[in-house]
Design a protein around this motif. Structure first.
Motif, PDB file in Angstrom:
ATOM      1  N   TYR A 107       2.059  -0.886   3.042  1.00 53.19           N
ATOM      2  CA  TYR A 107       3.042  -0.148   2.258  1.00 53.19           C
ATOM      3  C   TYR A 107       2.395   0.868   1.330  1.00 53.19           C
ATOM      4  O   TYR A 107       3.084   1.555   0.589  1.00 53.19           O
ATOM      5  CB  TYR A 107       3.912  -1.108   1.447  1.00 53.19           C
ATOM      6  N   TYR A 108       1.059   0.938   1.331  1.00 52.65           N
ATOM      7  CA  TYR A 108       0.384   1.884   0.439  1.00 52.65           C
ATOM      8  C   TYR A 108       0.860   3.308   0.705  1.00 52.65           C
ATOM      9  O   TYR A 108       1.069   4.084  -0.221  1.00 52.65           O
ATOM     10  CB  TYR A 108      -1.142   1.803   0.626  1.00 52.65           C
ATOM     11  N   ASP A 109       1.026   3.656   1.979  1.00 48.64           N
ATOM     12  CA  ASP A 109       1.406   5.025   2.308  1.00 48.64           C
ATOM     13  C   ASP A 109       2.799   5.336   1.789  1.00 48.64           C
ATOM     14  O   ASP A 109       3.029   6.380   1.185  1.00 48.64           O
ATOM     15  CB  ASP A 109       1.331   5.246   3.827  1.00 48.64           C
ATOM     16  N   ALA A 110       3.730   4.414   1.988  1.00 47.23           N
ATOM     17  CA  ALA A 110       5.087   4.599   1.498  1.00 47.23           C
ATOM     18  C   ALA A 110       5.068   4.733  -0.018  1.00 47.23           C
ATOM     19  O   ALA A 110       5.752   5.578  -0.602  1.00 47.23           O
ATOM     20  CB  ALA A 110       5.970   3.428   1.915  1.00 47.23           C
ATOM     21  N   PHE A 111       4.246   3.918  -0.657  1.00 48.46           N
ATOM     22  CA  PHE A 111       4.133   3.977  -2.108  1.00 48.46           C
ATOM     23  C   PHE A 111       3.633   5.354  -2.550  1.00 48.46           C
ATOM     24  O   PHE A 111       4.162   5.951  -3.478  1.00 48.46           O
ATOM     25  CB  PHE A 111       3.192   2.884  -2.610  1.00 48.46           C
ATOM     26  N   ASP A 112       2.617   5.854  -1.874  1.00 49.57           N
ATOM     27  CA  ASP A 112       2.064   7.171  -2.199  1.00 49.57           C
ATOM     28  C   ASP A 112       3.142   8.244  -2.126  1.00 49.57           C
ATOM     29  O   ASP A 112       3.251   9.100  -2.999  1.00 49.57           O
ATOM     30  CB  ASP A 112       0.924   7.531  -1.226  1.00 49.57           C
ATOM     31  N   ARG A 113       3.922   8.186  -1.044  1.00 52.34           N
ATOM     32  CA  ARG A 113       4.936   9.215  -0.852  1.00 52.34           C
ATOM     33  C   ARG A 113       5.981   9.168  -1.969  1.00 52.34           C
ATOM     34  O   ARG A 113       6.354  10.189  -2.529  1.00 52.34           O
ATOM     35  CB  ARG A 113       5.608   9.057   0.518  1.00 52.34           C
ATOM     36  N   VAL A 114       6.430   7.935  -2.282  1.00 50.26           N
ATOM     37  CA  VAL A 114       7.462   7.803  -3.306  1.00 50.26           C
ATOM     38  C   VAL A 114       6.907   8.222  -4.665  1.00 50.26           C
ATOM     39  O   VAL A 114       7.553   8.943  -5.420  1.00 50.26           O
ATOM     40  CB  VAL A 114       7.992   6.355  -3.367  1.00 50.26           C
ATOM     41  N   PHE A 115       5.690   7.786  -4.945  1.00 46.69           N
ATOM     42  CA  PHE A 115       5.082   8.103  -6.236  1.00 46.69           C
ATOM     43  C   PHE A 115       4.967   9.613  -6.404  1.00 46.69           C
ATOM     44  O   PHE A 115       5.296  10.169  -7.459  1.00 46.69           O
ATOM     45  CB  PHE A 115       3.702   7.450  -6.335  1.00 46.69           C
TER      46      PHE A 115
END
Lengths: 293, 400
Positions: B54-62
């Protein structure tokens, strides 16, 4: 920030180079008194982290290495019934006192310690799927009851729990919710140079560059089943230094391959590359845009 | 406060619950983020995200939440509060402090955002930009949204740059299957029973026997618990299956590596099953095994996984002499063989590499789906299929 929190501040040690994000995760877990769950490729220094945290914070470390047969209860205490049975037959210590036969496990020992300790639960994913759930209450409340004697073991100082996982099994959600999570990325060349400097100080920079170019090139090869990791790189450099390999030799082939590749297919794959007289890169530019920013 | 981040993450399918959110609030309350967006990024990631997938999804949202300062970011209050706290002003000289106090709050905020808007790169030192080592009144303000570095020495990358690299793309689960993930999905493929050599001490029995033996110790051993599951894999190869070579071979590797299984066998076929299946993917006559023999060798307790797209000409499935390989053709229809497999084995599942929406378009896929529970060849699908093999029974057809 209180003096106590200031005291428990991890910044990495001389023998361990930690990335900013890792340091932040460790400090966060320390301050919030939550378990820290560390994941990452094998050989990225997950277990080593715990050792160095305990060293830099001057806390004693209790290590609980999980195997596929490990049960959560074993970490708390073991009731040695066979010994008791044996003593009842042949005589020994006081059989009527059950507590003589209760042996605390790693979790039990950390709880009953007088000072705050580090508890490393290593490779938690090796155990049964339900294993982490069985430890939930104990790690949350930091207490458990010895059923046989009804004695309660309560942690005097909440230990700092570090849990490592190789991702072989998915961990249960309820368990994850309670943890601070960090994924150790594979180090970038810049970081890797710092790490190598710790293990092999004063390495010739041209040699270091050549070694790293070969290493990262190897990791880019998709044919390899097991990519070499940091610990293997460090071993390899040690082998190169002892073997007195000259720079020009490194340009033609990769000596001491056994230190880097640990399985037959991979060694063969590289040998066939050699046979096709494939060239090994000797510039960072040969490795593609990822390494040339 | 940063609820946009929270709901943004949930919208992206990152499992964040109140408990994680409270942990982050707790951490922020302790001031663990220091005065840097990058550290806030690390901190919130460590608290909220529990898997590198989920790191990538987190990056995008952040990036979305904290990149655009023009938006109505509910950040002002915190920045103001931070600036109001004299403890945070220790690095400022008395003159600067006085100046800071002179500025009204509105003007301070306005200048803060003005400066942010003007500034497009990181800046250390100096007296105007928001950054470290300088004496601008804005640089020390908690969290601010452009990704300008506000950290200590030795840190030379901005938060937005770190996030912008999207380093964790490769760990996303929805994009590609990898062997490790399949193995995780296959872990539930187990039926634990006691069998094998008796090596485990049976304590209760030992005590009972010892008592019966008038106190003379009598050890009783029993077999340890082991996985008793046997899996038979039947795989479609060639033709329309070629594009799926990668996921299929990964499934195969994962099954071979799954040492927990009591037994595992794989056979191959082309398009659909007729009189013969093959021991290897070459499908040459010398590797052929009669399907009838297959049903004799393997009893009903074997769990069967069929992998195939089940898409073919209806005649291949339903007509006698339907095999497209004229030398191998025979009178028995393929559907008859599929029925026999269905009846012989206790549990059979069908994994289809085609996406679910294509199944309805293929007449033959619909036929096959009536017979076997069909699942998509993806991590989720394999997980569901494993449930279909060992979990509670579901009636055929409804499963998918």
């Amino acid at each position: 920030m209180s003096a106590k929190e200031e005291f428990y501040k991890f910044t990495g040690t001389q023998g361990y180079i930690a990335s900013e994000s890792l340091v932040d995760a460790v400090n966060c877990a320390l301050a919030l008194e939550r378990p820290l769950l560390v994941k990452g490729e094998p050989g990225t220094g997950k277990t080593l982290l715990a050792r160095h945290v305990s060293e830099s914070l001057e806390m004693f470390m209790e290590q609980w290495h999980i195997k596929s047969t490990s049960k959560a209860a074993d970490g708390l205490y073991v009731y040695d019934t066979v010994q008791r049975l044996n003593d009842s037959r042949f005589g020994g210590s006081d059989v009527s006192n059950i507590s003589n036969y209760i042996k605390l496990g790693p979790v039990g020992r950390v709880f009953s310690a007088d000072k705050r300790q580090v508890l490393l639960i290593d490779e938690v994913d090796k155990a049964d799927v339900e294993f982490p759930n069985d430890l939930l209450r104990e790690l949350d409340e930091m207490r458990f009851t010895i059923t046989e004697t009804s004695a309660e073991v309560v942690a005097k100082e909440r230990p700092f729990v570090i849990i490592t996982s190789n991702n072989e099994k998915e961990l249960p959600d309820a368990f994850l919710r309670r943890c601070i999570f960090h994924f150790i990325e594979f180090p970038e060349p810049q970081m890797m140079k710092k790490i190598i400097d710790v293990h092999h100080p004063n390495l010739d920079t041209t040699l270091l560059d050549q070694v790293l170019i070969k290493f990262y090139w190897l990791r880019e090869q998709n044919e390899l089943r097991k990519k070499p990791s940091t610990s293997e790189l460090i071993d390899w450099i040690a082998a190169l230094l002892r073997g007195g390999i000259a720079l020009d030799q490194l340009e033609e082939h990769i000596p001491f391959m056994g230190a880097l590749l640990k399985n037959e297919q991979d060694t063969e794959a590289l040998a066939s590359y050699d046979d096709r007289s494939g060239r090994y890169p000797s510039n960072w530019a040969d490795l593609g845009p990822r390494y040339n920013q | 406060m940063f609820s946009t981040l929270f709901y943004g993450l949930r919208d992206e399918g990152v499992p964040v619950a109140m408990q994680e959110w409270m942990t982050l609030m707790d951490a922020l309350g302790k001031g663990l983020h220091g005065s840097s967006l990058l550290r806030f990024y690390y901190l919130s990631r460590a608290c909220l995200v529990k898997s590198e997938t989920y790191y990538d999804a987190f990056d995008r949202v952040f990036a979305r939440v904290f990149h655009d300062i023009e938006g109505s970011l509910p950040i002002e209050e915190e920045v103001l509060e931070w600036l109001r706290n004299p403890e945070n002003h220790q690095q400022l000289s008395p003159e600067q402090l006085a100046e800071l106090e002179r500025l009204s709050q509105d003007e301070l905020m306005r200048k803060f955002f003005e400066t942010l808007a003007e500034q497009d790169e990181r800046h250390d030192g100096g007296g105007k930009w928001i950054g470290t080592g300088g004496h601008s009144p804005y640089g020390h303000g908690g969290v601010h949204p452009t990704g300008v570095r506000v950290g200590g020495p030795g840190k030379n990358r901005s938060a937005m740059k770190v996030i912008g690299e999207r380093k964790f793309k490769d760990y996303r689960t929805d994009q590609a299957l990898d062997v490790r993930q399949i193995r995780v999905a296959l872990k539930r493929l187990r039926h634990v029973t006691r069998h094998g050599v008796e090596t485990e001490l049976d304590l209760d029995e030992t005590i009972d026997e010892t008592c019966r033996n008038a106190g003379e110790i009598e050890f009783v051993f029993r077999a340890p618990k082991r996985n008793n599951l046997r899996v038979l894999l039947l795989m479609d190869v060639g033709g329309t299956m070629d594009p799926y070579f990668e996921p299929v071979s990964q499934l195969l590797t994962a099954l071979y590596e799954e040492r927990g299984l009591r037994a595992f066998e794989a056979y191959y076929f082309h398009n659909t099953i007729y009189d013969c299946v093959y021991k290897n993917a070459t499908l040459r006559p010398d590797a052929a095994v009669n399907t009838a023999d297959l049903l004799r060798y393997y009893n009903e307790h074997w769990k069967v996984i069929v992998v195939g797209d089940a898409a073919m000409h209806p005649a291949e499935l339903l007509e006698p002499y339907g095999n497209i390989n004229p030398s191998m053709t025979s009178e028995t229809t393929s559907i008859t063989w599929l029925h026999k497999i269905h009846e012989h084995f206790d549990r059979t599942v069908w994994l289809n590499p085609d996406e679910r929406r294509f199944w309805e378009h293929s007449y033959t896929a619909r036929m096959v789906k009536k017979l076997f529970p069909m699942y998509h060849l993806s991590v989720e699908g394999i997980g569901d299929a494993v449930n279909g093999l060992v979990g509670a029974r579901v009636s055929t057809g409804e499963a998918a």
